[in-house]
Design a protein around this motif. Structure first.
Motif, mmCIF file in Angstrom:
data_model
loop_
_atom_site.group_PDB
_atom_site.id
_atom_site.type_symbol
_atom_site.label_atom_id
_atom_site.label_comp_id
_atom_site.label_asym_id
_atom_site.label_seq_id
_atom_site.Cartn_x
_atom_site.Cartn_y
_atom_site.Cartn_z
ATOM 1 N N ALA A 84 5.392 -21.459 -14.563
ATOM 2 C CA ALA A 84 5.899 -20.520 -15.768
ATOM 3 C C ALA A 84 4.939 -19.195 -15.635
ATOM 4 O O ALA A 84 5.695 -18.224 -16.020
ATOM 5 C CB ALA A 84 5.655 -21.287 -17.209
ATOM 6 N N VAL A 85 3.964 -19.266 -15.379
ATOM 7 C CA VAL A 85 2.919 -18.124 -15.394
ATOM 8 C C VAL A 85 2.950 -17.559 -13.878
ATOM 9 O O VAL A 85 3.020 -16.203 -14.021
ATOM 10 C CB VAL A 85 1.424 -18.410 -15.686
ATOM 11 C CG1 VAL A 85 0.873 -17.370 -15.822
ATOM 12 C CG2 VAL A 85 1.547 -19.122 -17.194
ATOM 13 N N ARG A 86 2.648 -18.294 -12.821
ATOM 14 C CA ARG A 86 2.646 -17.583 -11.479
ATOM 15 C C ARG A 86 3.760 -16.798 -11.164
ATOM 16 O O ARG A 86 3.686 -15.681 -10.629
ATOM 17 C CB ARG A 86 2.441 -18.602 -10.484
ATOM 18 C CG ARG A 86 1.116 -19.214 -10.142
ATOM 19 C CD ARG A 86 0.166 -18.404 -9.621
ATOM 20 N NE ARG A 86 0.363 -17.881 -8.489
ATOM 21 C CZ ARG A 86 0.407 -18.557 -7.154
ATOM 22 N NH1 ARG A 86 -0.338 -19.693 -7.064
ATOM 23 N NH2 ARG A 86 0.532 -18.059 -5.966
ATOM 24 N N PRO A 87 5.045 -16.746 -11.595
ATOM 25 C CA PRO A 87 6.138 -15.955 -11.169
ATOM 26 C C PRO A 87 5.705 -14.846 -11.982
ATOM 27 O O PRO A 87 6.193 -13.672 -11.068
ATOM 28 C CB PRO A 87 7.407 -16.971 -11.602
ATOM 29 C CG PRO A 87 7.027 -18.342 -11.513
ATOM 30 C CD PRO A 87 5.588 -18.369 -11.842
ATOM 31 N N ALA A 88 5.697 -14.793 -13.169
ATOM 32 C CA ALA A 88 5.259 -13.322 -13.778
ATOM 33 C C ALA A 88 4.114 -12.558 -13.102
ATOM 34 O O ALA A 88 4.331 -11.507 -12.727
ATOM 35 C CB ALA A 88 5.075 -13.654 -15.059
ATOM 36 N N LEU A 89 3.200 -13.192 -12.788
ATOM 37 C CA LEU A 89 2.023 -12.588 -11.971
ATOM 38 C C LEU A 89 2.365 -11.978 -10.703
ATOM 39 O O LEU A 89 2.098 -10.981 -10.236
ATOM 40 C CB LEU A 89 0.848 -13.594 -11.881
ATOM 41 C CG LEU A 89 0.121 -13.882 -13.399
ATOM 42 C CD1 LEU A 89 -0.921 -15.177 -12.914
ATOM 43 C CD2 LEU A 89 -0.611 -13.019 -13.779
ATOM 44 N N THR A 90 3.186 -13.012 -10.026
ATOM 45 C CA THR A 90 3.849 -12.595 -8.762
ATOM 46 C C THR A 90 4.585 -11.246 -8.836
ATOM 47 O O THR A 90 4.720 -10.324 -7.871
ATOM 48 C CB THR A 90 4.693 -13.437 -8.036
ATOM 49 O OG1 THR A 90 3.654 -14.812 -7.826
ATOM 50 C CG2 THR A 90 5.053 -13.240 -6.576
ATOM 51 N N ARG A 91 5.653 -11.197 -9.783
ATOM 52 C CA ARG A 91 6.396 -9.952 -9.941
ATOM 53 C C ARG A 91 5.649 -8.783 -10.032
ATOM 54 O O ARG A 91 5.670 -7.682 -9.616
ATOM 55 C CB ARG A 91 7.272 -10.423 -11.247
ATOM 56 C CG ARG A 91 8.490 -11.211 -10.704
ATOM 57 C CD ARG A 91 9.505 -11.195 -11.979
ATOM 58 N NE ARG A 91 9.193 -11.613 -13.240
ATOM 59 C CZ ARG A 91 9.054 -13.091 -13.484
ATOM 60 N NH1 ARG A 91 9.509 -13.892 -12.715
ATOM 61 N NH2 ARG A 91 8.599 -13.174 -14.762
ATOM 62 N N ARG A 92 4.431 -8.939 -11.095
ATOM 63 C CA ARG A 92 3.735 -7.686 -11.229
ATOM 64 C C ARG A 92 2.933 -7.221 -9.895
ATOM 65 O O ARG A 92 2.907 -6.142 -9.622
ATOM 66 C CB ARG A 92 2.619 -7.957 -12.125
ATOM 67 C CG ARG A 92 1.724 -6.844 -12.302
ATOM 68 C CD ARG A 92 0.691 -6.978 -13.690
ATOM 69 N NE ARG A 92 0.020 -5.581 -13.812
ATOM 70 C CZ ARG A 92 -0.972 -5.194 -13.098
ATOM 71 N NH1 ARG A 92 -1.401 -6.258 -12.163
ATOM 72 N NH2 ARG A 92 -1.718 -4.184 -13.253
ATOM 73 N N SER A 93 2.248 -8.305 -9.221
ATOM 74 C CA SER A 93 1.342 -7.836 -7.972
ATOM 75 C C SER A 93 2.592 -7.391 -6.852
ATOM 76 O O SER A 93 2.367 -6.485 -6.344
ATOM 77 C CB SER A 93 1.019 -9.095 -7.661
ATOM 78 O OG SER A 93 1.425 -10.069 -6.883
ATOM 79 N N ASN A 94 3.743 -7.769 -6.818
ATOM 80 C CA ASN A 94 4.910 -7.165 -5.795
ATOM 81 C C ASN A 94 4.899 -5.905 -6.296
ATOM 82 O O ASN A 94 5.240 -5.206 -5.537
ATOM 83 C CB ASN A 94 6.149 -8.146 -6.109
ATOM 84 C CG ASN A 94 6.009 -9.548 -5.364
ATOM 85 O OD1 ASN A 94 4.981 -9.778 -4.507
ATOM 86 N ND2 ASN A 94 6.819 -10.362 -5.524
ATOM 87 N N ALA A 95 5.075 -5.595 -7.484
ATOM 88 C CA ALA A 95 5.257 -3.996 -7.969
ATOM 89 C C ALA A 95 4.320 -3.087 -7.663
ATOM 90 O O ALA A 95 4.587 -2.102 -7.098
ATOM 91 C CB ALA A 95 5.659 -4.015 -9.448
ATOM 92 N N VAL A 96 3.038 -3.717 -7.782
ATOM 93 C CA VAL A 96 1.972 -2.979 -7.661
ATOM 94 C C VAL A 96 1.712 -2.744 -5.928
ATOM 95 O O VAL A 96 1.487 -1.642 -5.863
ATOM 96 C CB VAL A 96 0.510 -3.691 -8.061
ATOM 97 C CG1 VAL A 96 -0.516 -2.746 -7.657
ATOM 98 C CG2 VAL A 96 0.522 -3.508 -9.834
ATOM 99 N N LEU A 97 1.830 -3.672 -5.309
ATOM 100 C CA LEU A 97 1.788 -3.652 -3.860
ATOM 101 C C LEU A 97 2.929 -2.930 -3.212
ATOM 102 O O LEU A 97 2.653 -2.381 -2.343
ATOM 103 C CB LEU A 97 1.692 -4.965 -3.345
ATOM 104 C CG LEU A 97 0.647 -5.864 -3.475
ATOM 105 C CD1 LEU A 97 0.621 -7.382 -3.144
ATOM 106 C CD2 LEU A 97 -0.585 -5.262 -3.040
ATOM 107 N N GLU A 98 3.991 -2.677 -3.974
ATOM 108 C CA GLU A 98 4.972 -1.805 -3.534
ATOM 109 C C GLU A 98 4.990 -0.064 -4.124
ATOM 110 O O GLU A 98 5.637 0.538 -3.734
ATOM 111 C CB GLU A 98 6.478 -2.118 -4.141
ATOM 112 C CG GLU A 98 6.862 -3.534 -3.266
ATOM 113 C CD GLU A 98 8.139 -4.266 -4.051
ATOM 114 O OE1 GLU A 98 8.674 -3.501 -5.065
ATOM 115 O OE2 GLU A 98 8.411 -5.253 -3.604
ATOM 116 N N GLY A 99 3.735 -0.209 -4.822
ATOM 117 C CA GLY A 99 3.525 1.042 -5.220
ATOM 118 C C GLY A 99 4.062 1.641 -6.599
ATOM 119 O O GLY A 99 3.800 2.921 -7.023
ATOM 120 N N GLN A 100 4.446 0.730 -7.174
ATOM 121 C CA GLN A 100 5.110 0.996 -8.584
ATOM 122 C C GLN A 100 4.020 1.156 -9.502
ATOM 123 O O GLN A 100 2.718 0.072 -9.239
ATOM 124 C CB GLN A 100 6.039 -0.026 -9.190
ATOM 125 C CG GLN A 100 7.343 0.040 -7.933
ATOM 126 C CD GLN A 100 8.479 -1.137 -8.205
ATOM 127 O OE1 GLN A 100 8.265 -1.723 -9.323
ATOM 128 N NE2 GLN A 100 8.980 -1.429 -7.449
#
Length: 130
Positions: free
Chosen positions: A84-100
Motif C-alpha cells: 500500500a505505501v511503497r508503490p506511492a513512495l516509488t511513484r514519487r521517487s521515480n518522478a524526482v529521479l526523472e527530474g520532475q
C-alpha cells in the motif's frame, strides 16, 4: 530461534529506518535524487530481508505458541508497507529521479508510522518469546 530472528529484524528496522534513512540526506553532496536512489535500494533490500525473517519467525512460532498476536501485528504492518505505501513512495521517487518537481509524499508519514508499529510489535514479540 524465533527470539533471535525477532531481534535481528528489530535491529535492522531501527538501524536503517531511524538512523540511516534520515542521516543520508545530511551528508555533504547528497542531493535529493541521490538520496532517493540510495533509499530505494536500501529499503528494497530491507523489505526482502524482513519477508525472510517474518517467514522464519512464523515457522518458529508454529512450534511454540507465544508471541503470535504481536508478531501478526508486525507482519501485517510489513505487508501494508509493501503493497500500500511503497508503490506511492516509488511513484514519487521515480518522478524526482526523472527530474520532475514532485511534491513531498504523505506516504512517508504512513511508512514511518508503520515502522513504529513494527518496532513496538517486535519488542512485544521478543518479550513474549522470552
Amino acid at each position: 530461534m524465533a527470539v533471535a530472528l525477532v531481534f535481528v529484524w528489530l535491529g535492522m528496522v531501527l538501524g536503517i529506518s531511524f538512523l540511516e534513512a534520515p542521516l543520508k540526506f545530511r551528508a555533504p553532496g547528497v542531493t535529493l535524487p541521490i538520496g532517493l536512489s540510495i533509499g530505494r535500494l536500501v529499503f528494497r533490500a530491507l523489505n526482502a530481508v524482513e519477508v525472510v525473517l517474518a517467514a522464519g519467525i512464523a515457522v518458529a512460532l508454529v512450534v511454540g505458541d507465544a508471541g503470535w498476536v504481536a508478531f501478526l501485528v508486525a507482519a501485517v504492518a510489513l505487508v501494508v508497507q509493501l503493497f500500500a505505501v511503497r508503490p506511492a513512495l516509488t511513484r514519487r521517487s521515480n518522478a524526482v529521479l526523472e527530474g520532475q518537481d514532485a511534491p513531498r509524499s504523505r506516504a512517508h508519514y504512513a511508512y514511518v508510522g508503520l515502522e513504529i508499529i513494527k518496532v513496538v510489535a517486535l519488542i512485544a514479540t521478543g518479550v513474549a518469546l522470552f
